[in-house]
Design a protein around this motif. Structure first.
Motif, PDB file in Angstrom:
ATOM      1  N   GLN A 280     -12.711  -0.103 -12.202  1.00  0.00           N
ATOM      2  CA  GLN A 280     -11.424  -0.468 -11.730  1.00  0.00           C
ATOM      3  C   GLN A 280     -10.426   0.542 -11.006  1.00  0.00           C
ATOM      4  O   GLN A 280      -9.543   0.210 -10.316  1.00  0.00           O
ATOM      5  N   GLY A 281     -11.168   1.684 -10.750  1.00  0.00           N
ATOM      6  CA  GLY A 281     -10.643   2.646  -9.892  1.00  0.00           C
ATOM      7  C   GLY A 281     -11.318   3.972  -9.702  1.00  0.00           C
ATOM      8  O   GLY A 281     -12.342   4.219 -10.282  1.00  0.00           O
ATOM      9  N   ARG A 300      -6.385   2.067  -8.241  1.00  0.00           N
ATOM     10  CA  ARG A 300      -7.166   1.085  -8.542  1.00  0.00           C
ATOM     11  C   ARG A 300      -7.638   0.095  -7.380  1.00  0.00           C
ATOM     12  O   ARG A 300      -6.695   0.013  -6.557  1.00  0.00           O
ATOM     13  N   ASP A 301      -8.731  -0.435  -7.378  1.00  0.00           N
ATOM     14  CA  ASP A 301      -9.084  -1.634  -6.600  1.00  0.00           C
ATOM     15  C   ASP A 301      -8.798  -1.040  -5.158  1.00  0.00           C
ATOM     16  O   ASP A 301      -8.252  -1.830  -4.171  1.00  0.00           O
TER      17      ASP A 301
END
Ligand code: NAD
Length: 370
Positions: A280-281, A300-301
């Motif tokens: 996620q990151g 994240r992302d």
């Protein structure tokens, strides 16, 4: 649970060290360090750091150069009796001002001076790499145990604000499930005459010197111990700098969780980078392990931001490291970077060299984290 405990210890030590609160000694006396080896690191980097310490002070110097030793002692207000040569070093046992001996010598001299310091009844800080073989590391740990003295390795990044923040982010799930780790560490070694390029003094090339930062970081960022290693070396042996030791060595570490760690060590390029990617990151640091000015990006992302954690007031990674050992001596705790930590890296270094030599994947015995 082991990982949680480790982070708690690291966090607590860092907090105490960086807040400057520490564990005050009942007497209020700062513990005295003897610096062995007045070279670039011992004299140029470590000695000035006592000004930032709350629990440590410079108490003695040990050098092969009597003039230099006398000059440094005079600059720091040390009495003549606190100046030692390598020959009379063992008489440091009779100096009550010295609690800790800090070994800042070429790598192959670490074992001898750590063991002599322990036999003289002193606690010991030893620079990285801990020694040049697993056998030497084990003998150093045994000598300190037998003398009832603490042994700590100078892994300063365990006290560095950016690296500590990265550890907390990864452990707290900020990047999701960790997937892969990457680190490149190197600098251009120009002078073919330096001890770092003489195997008898260095024990090896870039891996022993600068690549160990990537190796150690792979372990402290993931919080895991590798279960296998695969390595390849690339060295131009016709280059006069690399007749005895390696230039480039790339190694892949396999961790129990499935995380792959890709590390690259070199004496032919300037690199200082750490990346930990999760589902996620990511956390990225460049430079990652310098004396100052380390930078971090995290998010994240794909939405990343720069994060520069401030060190504690008046503290640096060096003063926090120097004050950690007195805190451990006063409280009876083991240092967060004890001799066992140096030994773990040395076991891996031997496996990395073996893998490169034999061109095969080396499985490693499971290691308990402490
Ligand atoms: P340096 O060459 O600048 O200093 C080495 C010291 O050892 C000098 O005072 C030298 O006179 C003395 N010495 C005694 N016998 C020697 C011999 N036979 N050959 C060469 N020197 C001899 O080296 P340095 O950069 O200060 O490195 C010393 C240790 O510190 C090494 O183990 C190195 O890995 C470590 N180090 C750690 C960091 C870190 O960030 N933690 C940084 C630099 C060096």
């Amino acid at each position: 649970m082991e990982l949680g405990r480790r982070e708690m210890i690291a966090g607590a030590a860092a907090l105490a060290a960086t807040s400057g609160s520490g564990l005050a000694q009942p007497s209020g006396r700062k513990m005295g360090y003897a610096i062995v080896g007045l070279g670039t690191y011992g004299l140029g980097v470590i000695t000035p750091q006592f000004a930032n310490c709350t629990m440590s002070r410079l108490a003695a110097v040990v050098s092969g150069d009597p003039e230099k030793a006398k000059r440094v002692a005079a600059e720091h207000g040390l009495p003549d009796r606190s100046v030692y040569s390598y020959a009379n070093f063992d008489s440091i046992r009779d100096n009550p001002d010295v609690d800790i001996v800090y070994v800042c010598l070429p790598n192959s001299m670490h074992a001898e001076y750590v063991i002599r310091a322990a036999k003289a009844g002193k606690h010991v800080m030893c620079e990285k790499p801990m020694a040049v073989s697993v056998r030497e590391c084990e003998a150093m740990i045994a000598a300190c145990k037998a003398a009832g003295r603490k042994l700590m390795i100078g892994y300063r990044c365990h006290f560095e604000a950016t690296n500590l923040k990265a550890i907390r982010l990864v452990r707290s799930g900020a990047i999701g499930k960790p997937h892969y780790f990457r680190s490149e560490h190197g600098f251009v070694q120009r002078d073919p005459s330096v001890w770092r390029l003489k195997r008898a003094l260095s024990g090896g090339g870039s891996l022993m010197d600068i690549g160990i930062y990537a190796l150690n970081a792979a372990r402290y960022i993931t919080g895991e111990e590798p279960i296998a290693v695969t390595a390849q070396e690339s060295t131009d042996r016709s280059d006069p700098r690399f007749h005895e030791v390696e230039d480039q060595i790339a190694f892949t570490l396999e961790f129990p969780s499935g995380v792959i760690g890709s590390c690259h060590s070199m004496y032919s390029s300037n690199q200082n980078h750490i990346l930990m990617v999760g589902d996620q990151g990511r956390v990225e640091m460049e430079p990652a392990t310098r004396y100052s000015g380390n930078h971090m990006w995290t998010g994240r992302d794909g939405r990343e931001r720069e994060l520069i954690p401030p060190p504690g007031p008046g503290q640096t990674q060096f003063s926090a490291q120097l004050d950690h050992l007195p805190q451990c001596i006063a409280s009876g705790r083991e240092p967060i970077v004890s001799g066992e930590e140096g030994l773990r890296d040395m076991r891996l270094i031997e496996a990395i060299y073996r893998s490169a030599r034999e061109r095969q994947r080396i499985s490693l015995a499971p290691a308990r984290r402490g």
